[in-house]
Design a protein around this motif. Structure first.
Motif, PDB file in Angstrom:
ATOM      1  N   SER A  16      42.063 -53.007 -19.598  1.00  0.00           N
ATOM      2  CA  SER A  16      41.851 -54.166 -20.461  1.00  0.00           C
ATOM      3  C   SER A  16      40.912 -53.721 -21.580  1.00  0.00           C
ATOM      4  N   ARG A  17      40.399 -54.674 -22.325  1.00  0.00           N
ATOM      5  CA  ARG A  17      39.491 -54.314 -23.407  1.00  0.00           C
ATOM      6  C   ARG A  17      38.150 -53.801 -22.877  1.00  0.00           C
ATOM      7  N   GLU A  18      37.800 -54.139 -21.621  1.00  0.00           N
ATOM      8  CA  GLU A  18      36.520 -53.691 -21.056  1.00  0.00           C
ATOM      9  C   GLU A  18      36.670 -52.763 -19.857  1.00  0.00           C
ATOM     10  N   GLY A  32      31.664 -57.351 -24.413  1.00  0.00           N
ATOM     11  CA  GLY A  32      32.564 -56.216 -24.472  1.00  0.00           C
ATOM     12  C   GLY A  32      32.416 -55.465 -25.787  1.00  0.00           C
ATOM     13  N   ALA A  33      32.355 -54.150 -25.720  1.00  0.00           N
ATOM     14  CA  ALA A  33      32.175 -53.358 -26.934  1.00  0.00           C
ATOM     15  C   ALA A  33      33.377 -53.462 -27.860  1.00  0.00           C
ATOM     16  N   ARG A  34      34.598 -53.494 -27.305  1.00  0.00           N
ATOM     17  CA  ARG A  34      35.785 -53.562 -28.161  1.00  0.00           C
ATOM     18  C   ARG A  34      35.787 -54.845 -28.981  1.00  0.00           C
ATOM     19  N   ASP A  35      35.488 -55.988 -28.364  1.00  0.00           N
ATOM     20  CA  ASP A  35      35.454 -57.244 -29.109  1.00  0.00           C
ATOM     21  C   ASP A  35      34.392 -57.206 -30.195  1.00  0.00           C
ATOM     22  N   HIS A  91      36.862 -44.756 -23.498  1.00  0.00           N
ATOM     23  CA  HIS A  91      37.613 -44.895 -24.748  1.00  0.00           C
ATOM     24  C   HIS A  91      36.820 -45.673 -25.787  1.00  0.00           C
ATOM     25  N   SER A  92      36.299 -46.844 -25.416  1.00  0.00           N
ATOM     26  CA  SER A  92      35.558 -47.635 -26.402  1.00  0.00           C
ATOM     27  C   SER A  92      34.240 -46.968 -26.766  1.00  0.00           C
ATOM     28  N   ALA A  93      33.670 -46.194 -25.847  1.00  0.00           N
ATOM     29  CA  ALA A  93      32.431 -45.474 -26.163  1.00  0.00           C
ATOM     30  C   ALA A  93      32.675 -44.447 -27.266  1.00  0.00           C
ATOM     31  N   GLU A  94      33.844 -43.814 -27.263  1.00  0.00           N
ATOM     32  CA  GLU A  94      34.169 -42.880 -28.338  1.00  0.00           C
ATOM     33  C   GLU A  94      34.321 -43.609 -29.667  1.00  0.00           C
ATOM     34  N   LEU A  95      34.877 -44.824 -29.622  1.00  0.00           N
ATOM     35  CA  LEU A  95      35.052 -45.597 -30.848  1.00  0.00           C
ATOM     36  C   LEU A  95      33.710 -46.088 -31.391  1.00  0.00           C
ATOM     37  N   SER A  96      32.795 -46.460 -30.487  1.00  0.00           N
ATOM     38  CA  SER A  96      31.522 -47.043 -30.912  1.00  0.00           C
ATOM     39  C   SER A  96      30.430 -46.019 -31.137  1.00  0.00           C
ATOM     40  N   GLY A  97      30.594 -44.833 -30.561  1.00  0.00           N
ATOM     41  CA  GLY A  97      29.542 -43.831 -30.636  1.00  0.00           C
ATOM     42  C   GLY A  97      28.367 -44.127 -29.730  1.00  0.00           C
ATOM     43  N   LEU A  98      28.559 -45.027 -28.764  1.00  0.00           N
ATOM     44  CA  LEU A  98      27.505 -45.413 -27.831  1.00  0.00           C
ATOM     45  C   LEU A  98      27.754 -44.798 -26.460  1.00  0.00           C
ATOM     46  N   ASP A 124      43.909 -45.789 -24.056  1.00  0.00           N
ATOM     47  CA  ASP A 124      42.672 -45.443 -23.359  1.00  0.00           C
ATOM     48  C   ASP A 124      42.809 -44.199 -22.496  1.00  0.00           C
ATOM     49  N   ALA A 125      43.917 -43.442 -22.640  1.00  0.00           N
ATOM     50  CA  ALA A 125      44.141 -42.270 -21.791  1.00  0.00           C
ATOM     51  C   ALA A 125      43.024 -41.253 -21.943  1.00  0.00           C
ATOM     52  N   ARG A 126      42.463 -40.858 -20.812  1.00  0.00           N
ATOM     53  CA  ARG A 126      41.408 -39.861 -20.765  1.00  0.00           C
ATOM     54  C   ARG A 126      41.615 -39.036 -19.492  1.00  0.00           C
ATOM     55  N   PRO A 127      41.058 -37.837 -19.396  1.00  0.00           N
ATOM     56  CA  PRO A 127      41.180 -37.076 -18.143  1.00  0.00           C
ATOM     57  C   PRO A 127      40.642 -37.882 -16.958  1.00  0.00           C
ATOM     58  N   LEU A 128      41.341 -37.809 -15.847  1.00  0.00           N
ATOM     59  CA  LEU A 128      40.900 -38.545 -14.662  1.00  0.00           C
ATOM     60  C   LEU A 128      39.616 -37.927 -14.102  1.00  0.00           C
TER      61      LEU A 128
END
Length: 456
Positions: free
Chosen positions: A293-295, A241-244, A324-331, A91-95
């Motif tokens: 975590s996942r969320e 949760g989007a990841r689940d 991170h999950s927003a990039e995976l979901s496109g949301l 989930d690493a992203r710029p702070l």
């Protein structure tokens, strides 16, 4: 050392590439009572420090309570070492960047004290006297918590949030202890708690319980009050949760892949949302993540939060997720927020008005011991407690036995036939973790009371 100073010193001590520090100071005041008598009262204070070190792609997190000044360097060194040894964080992203301290950063922490009950305590004494005279016994507790959170980072973040959290749980019992009724209230400062009204409502429900009616399990038209709706909607929110969903592990997963965002969950145009600035249930307006975590993601610390619609006009609008999950979901990025509100069409009736329009059905007081049965449908099971009543021709005619229920809050949304006016409420099952809710009463035509329960 003040919490702000501890944050600054920890950031100076870190030798990692980046560092995030969260310092929290918490104070509590409480009253406990039983049998119309105050039994205990007390105050307490605690502190917690979380150091999140980032070394390349690795993250190390160390959290400790009551860290003394001379222990600080060891805590930071442990977090730095954990980061160097950690596997790359997915989930690493710029702070999040900051440029200047947020409002109140340098102000001292003002703890809560027993004085928060200065008006509430005399009213409680009067309520005890009224209950005693009428042959009722009151049990319960009142608690006030004030947590000051300081969030700082090597990228310039300096944010603070002071969160007051109050709750009252009140249980009334008949003199022979055979009848019981419960009420709960969430509050920021106890100035808005109407004890006389609460006691009057409990007395009314004890009177309803004077007649006992045995009913078999089955599906009943059921009125759920705001507190019961809160417990069900909170669990749905926690499960959103989007990841689940993306991994096909939840009720919000779309068959064949993706999420159900955009699908209609309810023909009734309900709105379920969170808003850090919602009056009476205000909460932190930025992300505070102690661990990933996942969320949640530690890299999102300090991300601004605003009103987020989870269900909009009956349609699933968003799921809890990180950058991170927003990039995976496109949301869009929609992190978790520490309150939850639900509204139906404007001008919904009160619970009393819903009772008056009921030909035959059950009125539930509250739910408890809620557990998940199937994550794919979000099927939950639990028990009723402290009063289930039979309504006939617009009047409550007696108390019925308790039940075990089996229901999915997502499925309930699809079957709603009436949504009342929303009001602040206290969930019974989840109020140790989540108190800031505004919910309506609802009518369900076929609530599944799966078995009779011997719980009282």
């Amino acid at each position: 050392m003040r919490p702000q100073e501890m944050v600054e010193r920890a950031l100076e001590l870190s030798r990692a590439d980046d560092c995030i520090v969260i310092a929290e100071e918490t104070s509590t005041a409480n009253l406990r009572f039983a049998g119309n008598t105050l039994t205990t009262n007390g105050v307490a204070r605690s502190a917690r420090l979380t150091v999140i070190s980032i070394a390349g792609p690795g993250v190390g997190v160390v959290s400790r309570s009551a860290v003394r000044d001379e222990q600080l360097a060891d805590v930071v060194a442990a977090a730095d070492a954990a980061a160097r040894d950690a596997a790359p964080a997915e989930d690493a992203r710029p702070l999040v960047e900051g440029t200047e301290p947020g409002p109140g950063w340098d102000d001292p922490v003002e703890p809560t004290t027993i004085d928060v009950f200065r008006d509430f305590a005399p009213a409680l004494g009067e309520t005890f006297a009224a209950a005693e005279a009428a042959g009722r016994r009151l049990y319960g507790f009142a608690e006030h918590i004030l947590t000051s959170t300081f969030l700082g980072s090597t990228r310039g973040l300096r944010l603070r949030h002071d969160q007051p959290t109050g709750r009252l749980e009140l249980n009334a019992k008949s003199a022979d202890m055979t009848r019981s009724a419960w009420a709960g209230v969430a509050t920021r400062d106890f100035t808005d708690v109407d004890l006389a009204a609460l006691d009057a409502d409990l007395a009314k429900r004890l009177a309803w319980a004077g007649k006992r009616i045995e009913l078999p399990p089955g599906r009943y038209e059921t009125l759920l009050p705001p507190t019961a709706v809160a417990d069900l909607m909170i669990y749905m929110y926690w499960s959103a949760g989007a990841r689940d969903a993306l991994d096909g592990r939840s009720v919000f997963a779309k068959p064949g892949g993706g999420t159900r965002v955009g699908e209609t969950l309810s023909r009734t145009p309900v709105r379920i949302y969170s808003d850090p600035n919602a009056p009476g249930v205000e909460c932190a307006p930025f992300v505070v993540a102690h661990a990933s975590s996942r969320e949640d993601s530690v890299f999102d610390n300090g991300l601004p939060l605003g009103r987020t619609a989870w269900v909009d006009e009956g349609r699933l609008a968003a799921l809890r997720q990180t950058r991170h999950s927003a990039e995976l979901s496109g949301l869009p990025v929609t992190p978790a927020i520490d309150n939850l509100l639900m509204e139906g069409p404007d001008g919904g009736p009160s619970l009393d008005e819903m009772i008056a329009s009921t030909r035959r059905g059950l009125l539930v007081t509250c739910l408890w011991y809620i557990r998940e049965v199937d994550p794919q449908t979000l099927l939950l099971t639990g028990l009723t407690r402290d009063g289930v009543y039979l309504v006939e021709n617009g009047e409550v005619v007696g108390e019925v036995n308790n039940f075990r229920f089996n229901e999915s809050p997502v499925d309930l949304l699809a079957r709603l036939t009436e949504v009342g006016g929303s009001e602040p409420t206290l969930p019974r099952e989840w109020n140790d973790w989540f108190t800031r809710t505004v919910m309506p009463p609802i009518r369900v035509p076929d609530f599944n009371m799966s078995t009779v329960s011997q719980a009282s």
